[in-house]
Design an enzyme around this catalytic site. Structure first.
Site, PDB file in Angstrom:
ATOM      1  N   LYS A 206       0.832  -1.404  -0.492  1.00 47.21           N
ATOM      2  CA  LYS A 206      -0.180   0.260  -0.021  1.00 47.21           C
ATOM      3  C   LYS A 206       0.968   1.608   0.242  1.00 47.21           C
ATOM      4  CE  LYS A 206      -3.287   2.166   2.658  1.00 47.21           C
ATOM      5  NZ  LYS A 206      -4.396   2.707   3.909  1.00 47.21           N
ATOM      6  N   GLU A 212      10.993  -5.181   3.660  1.00 48.76           N
ATOM      7  CA  GLU A 212      10.886  -6.251   3.573  1.00 48.76           C
ATOM      8  C   GLU A 212      10.201  -6.641   1.479  1.00 48.76           C
ATOM      9  OE1 GLU A 212       9.694  -4.914   5.853  1.00 48.76           O
ATOM     10  OE2 GLU A 212      10.065  -6.201   7.295  1.00 48.76           O
ATOM     11  N   GLY A 267      -4.490  -1.982   5.568  1.00 54.55           N
ATOM     12  CA  GLY A 267      -3.365  -3.265   5.088  1.00 54.55           C
ATOM     13  C   GLY A 267      -5.001  -4.427   5.420  1.00 54.55           C
ATOM     14  N   ARG A 268      -4.834  -4.778   6.760  1.00 55.79           N
ATOM     15  CA  ARG A 268      -4.956  -5.648   7.380  1.00 55.79           C
ATOM     16  C   ARG A 268      -6.553  -6.147   6.504  1.00 55.79           C
ATOM     17  NH1 ARG A 268      -3.706  -2.269  10.746  1.00 55.79           N
ATOM     18  NH2 ARG A 268      -5.327  -0.973  12.964  1.00 55.79           N
ATOM     19  N   GLU A 353      -2.471  -5.719  15.680  1.00 53.79           N
ATOM     20  CA  GLU A 353      -2.492  -4.490  14.764  1.00 53.79           C
ATOM     21  C   GLU A 353      -4.042  -3.379  14.927  1.00 53.79           C
ATOM     22  OE1 GLU A 353       0.592  -3.877  11.451  1.00 53.79           O
ATOM     23  OE2 GLU A 353      -1.382  -3.413  10.675  1.00 53.79           O
ATOM     24  N   HIS A 384      -1.373 -32.098  20.028  1.00 58.75           N
ATOM     25  CA  HIS A 384       0.053 -33.461  20.488  1.00 58.75           C
ATOM     26  C   HIS A 384       1.157 -31.931  20.816  1.00 58.75           C
ATOM     27  CE1 HIS A 384      -2.366 -36.613  19.181  1.00 58.75           C
ATOM     28  NE2 HIS A 384      -2.948 -35.369  18.415  1.00 58.75           N
ATOM     29  N   LYS A 509       9.499  -0.400  12.493  1.00 62.33           N
ATOM     30  CA  LYS A 509      10.379   0.258  11.237  1.00 62.33           C
ATOM     31  C   LYS A 509      11.164   1.640  11.024  1.00 62.33           C
ATOM     32  CE  LYS A 509       6.119  -0.473   8.163  1.00 62.33           C
ATOM     33  NZ  LYS A 509       5.382  -0.015   6.879  1.00 62.33           N
TER      34      LYS A 509
HETATM   35  O1  F6P Z   1       4.567  -2.651   9.034  1.00 58.97           O
HETATM   36  C1  F6P Z   1       2.825  -2.739   9.539  1.00 58.97           C
HETATM   37  C2  F6P Z   1       2.595  -2.493   8.036  1.00 58.97           C
HETATM   38  O2  F6P Z   1       2.565  -1.102   8.277  1.00 58.97           O
HETATM   39  C3  F6P Z   1       1.274  -3.406   8.024  1.00 58.97           C
HETATM   40  O3  F6P Z   1      -0.076  -2.089   8.664  1.00 58.97           O
HETATM   41  C4  F6P Z   1       0.784  -3.163   7.005  1.00 58.97           C
HETATM   42  O4  F6P Z   1      -0.127  -4.148   6.568  1.00 58.97           O
HETATM   43  C5  F6P Z   1       2.198  -3.940   6.096  1.00 58.97           C
HETATM   44  O5  F6P Z   1       3.154  -3.111   7.438  1.00 58.97           O
HETATM   45  C6  F6P Z   1       2.434  -3.441   4.823  1.00 58.97           C
HETATM   46  O6  F6P Z   1       2.749  -2.663   4.292  1.00 58.97           O
HETATM   47  P1  F6P Z   1       2.720  -2.080   2.840  1.00 58.97           P
HETATM   48  O7  F6P Z   1       1.502  -2.222   1.837  1.00 58.97           O
HETATM   49  O8  F6P Z   1       2.454  -0.830   2.537  1.00 58.97           O
HETATM   50  O9  F6P Z   1       4.173  -2.569   2.604  1.00 58.97           O
END
Ligand code: F6P
Length: 541
Positions: A206, A212, A267-268, A353, A384, A509
């Site tokens: 987003k 990452e 995002g979530r 979150e 288990h 972050k």
């Molecule tokens: O670091 C948390 C977060 O901002 C989440 O809320 C989000 O889903 C995820 O990182 C990934 O964010 P993006 O879609 O902006 O890469």
């Protein structure tokens, strides 16, 4: 919406609930069943094809009525209206939370309607071309492998749903894979045996700033260049889903391969947006549409059912009861379906979150507990491993069992029966007398019985909810996901927190950025300095 806000513990119903807590804190659910054989009928509810059984919660009708009264006093119906009307409930970021608009659960903002329609058309065309083998890579070969590069909400939803519904890879014209971690091992594993000429990467972010995802996108580009040559049209192997269109263009994504997502989708909550592209590819339009339809049905139910007959409302209220009145700190989520093995991970982000917060709408600090620690894993595997702690550990741990009814397969029936058996055993436990009788039946002598019986006794009285799905299909899964989304809203609203921002995550972050920046003069604490030295020494060998 009028904005006179009172923290929940200042509402009269909260005080009434404290009295109910005194009454029920030591109550045994097994006794509540004995006292009311019709308990299942009064404390279970069906909606959108799902059935939720709350009868194993440590609650009775009058305490439940007090919880519903709390929801009224917290003006939950006004909150639900405001949510669906697109009010800026995410007040710290000045945004609405309108993920329901992506599945037809409410209208989108008029200004965004045309772009949404255009994005939907383009993602469907892209998925159709891919599934037909008509989308070609730089060397003219059809794309057969799609790799989603995203993390958090840009990964967990599509990954979880694909695992649940996509079925065996061999049946697919195009296989869909996911890489989230900046640890190269994950992408290396996904690309092992992959043909670069037939691979397409979706950069799903987003913000288009997530370290990452960008690092993995760079690695993907290098992998393509190394195989296809520096002059190849690498753009033919990329698509992107983002709210930061300019940043994606800067990265080199071709505009026709760019699928924008609006800022009012968190995002979530984004699996319903173009972030769901891997699902359109894996499930086809019928599958993706059924997922949206299930979620839309739950939106309609949430919006229209009275509080006392409203599935997300009851689930939210009972979770709040466990957290704030019975002092239960975690929620274990146990899907009895291999396909749903990643459901707890998806739910962890959704709940923690969203509601892992302490600052109230008016800027003051909460005086009550908010989100529980959500954890879990697939049944029967967990039986288990960690269920022992439910039975004889020292903590009260509520459990959500997610059970799938369908199918004649004997192992599937055993799976469902195992879930029901676990729920019942957690309610009833095994008394000392029952332990003695069991040992006597096994032929143990008196001394042996005295020695072993306390170790066999199980207190029981662990609360659980069972959510029953008719089958693991797209419609039911969509309804289940929306059920939990709305449950989270109910709790966040009553607690008085903003369920739609995530400033806590931003700090981590920012710290990681500073540590990776060798030129940064940011202060490092003693432990960080010590560990950085140790890492450097180990790297030097
Ligand atoms: O670091 C948390 C977060 O901002 C989440 O809320 C989000 O889903 C995820 O990182 C990934 O964010 P993006 O879609 O902006 O890469």
């Amino acid at each position: 919406m009028t904005d006179t806000f009172l923290p929940p513990d200042r509402l009269p119903a909260w005080q009434a609930l404290r009295t109910h807590r005194e009454r029920l804190a030591a109550a045994r659910v097994a006794d509540l069943f004995d006292a009311d054989p019709g308990r299942f009928d009064t404390l279970s509810l069906s909606a959108c094809g799902l059935l939720a059984d709350f009868s194993r919660q440590r609650i009775d009708r009058s305490a439940l009525d007090a919880l519903i009264e709390l929801a009224h006093q917290a003006r939950l119906p006004e909150g639900v209206d405001a949510l669906f009307r697109g009010e800026r409930l995410n007040h710290t970021e000045g945004r609405a939370a309108l993920h329901m608009a992506l599945r037809g659960g409410c209208p989108p903002p008029a200004a965004d309607a045309a772009q949404l329609q255009d994005t939907a058309t383009r993602m469907r065309t892209l998925a159709r071309e891919l599934r037909a083998g008509a989308l070609k890579g730089a060397s003219g070969r059809p794309i057969r492998r799609v790799v989603n590069l995203g993390i958090g909400g840009s990964d967990l939803g599509p990954r979880m749903v694909a695992e649940a519904l996509a079925g065996p890879a061999a049946k697919h014209p195009v296989t869909v894979h996911f890489a989230a971690n900046i640890d190269p091992q994950e992408l290396d594993e996904v690309l092992s045996g992959a043909d670069p000429a037939e691979t397409l990467f979706i950069v799903a972010s987003k913000s288009f700033t997530t370290a990452e995802t960008l690092a993995n996108a760079e690695a993907a580009r290098a992998w393509l260049r190394a195989a296809l040559g520096a002059d190849a049209d690498i753009g033919a192997h990329f698509a992107a889903v983002t709210n930061a269109v300019a940043a994606a263009v800067d990265f080199g994504i071709a505009e026709q391969r760019l699928l924008p997502m609006p800022d009012w989708v968190g995002g979530r909550y984004s699996v319903w947006s173009a972030i769901g592209l891997p699902l359109l590819i894996a499930l086809g339009e019928d599958g993706f549409d059924a997922l949206l339809a299930g979620a839309r049905a739950m939106d309609e139910h949430f919006r229209s059912a009275p509080l006392a007959a409203n599935l997300p409302v009851l689930m939210g209220l009972l979770g709040l009861w466990n957290t704030d009145f019975l002092d239960q700190e975690t929620l274990a989520v146990l899907p009895y379906a291999h396909g749903l093995r990643s459901f707890p991970a998806w739910l962890q982000q959704l709940e923690m979150e969203s509601n892992g917060k302490r600052t109230l709408r008016d800027g003051s600090s909460t005086a009550v507990m908010t989100s529980p620690v959500v954890w879990g894993g697939a049944g029967t595997v967990g039986q288990h491993a960690f269920h022992q702690l439910f039975y004889q550990g020292t903590r009260a741990i509520p459990v959500d069992f997610i059970v799938v009814a369908g199918g004649e397969d004997a192992r599937r029936q055993a799976l469902a029966n195992n879930a029901l058996a676990q729920a019942a055993a957690l309610t009833h436990g095994r008394s000392l007398d029952e332990a003695v009788a069991a040992l006597r039946e096994r032929g143990a002598d008196d001394a042996e019985i005295r020695r072993l019986a306390p170790h066999l006794a199980i207190p029981g009285n662990q609360a659980s909810t069972t959510v029953l799905l008719p089958r693991l299909d797209a419609y039911s899964l969509g309804a289940l996901m929306a059920l939990y989304e709305h449950k989270v809203f109910v709790q966040g609203w009553i607690w008085g927190i903003n369920s739609f921002d995530q400033y806590g995550v931003e700090l981590g972050k920012e710290m990681a950025r500073r540590l990776s920046d060798a030129t940064s003069s940011a202060r490092r604490d003693g432990a960080t300095i010590g560990l950085q030295r140790a890492i450097a020494a180990l790297r030097r060998g």
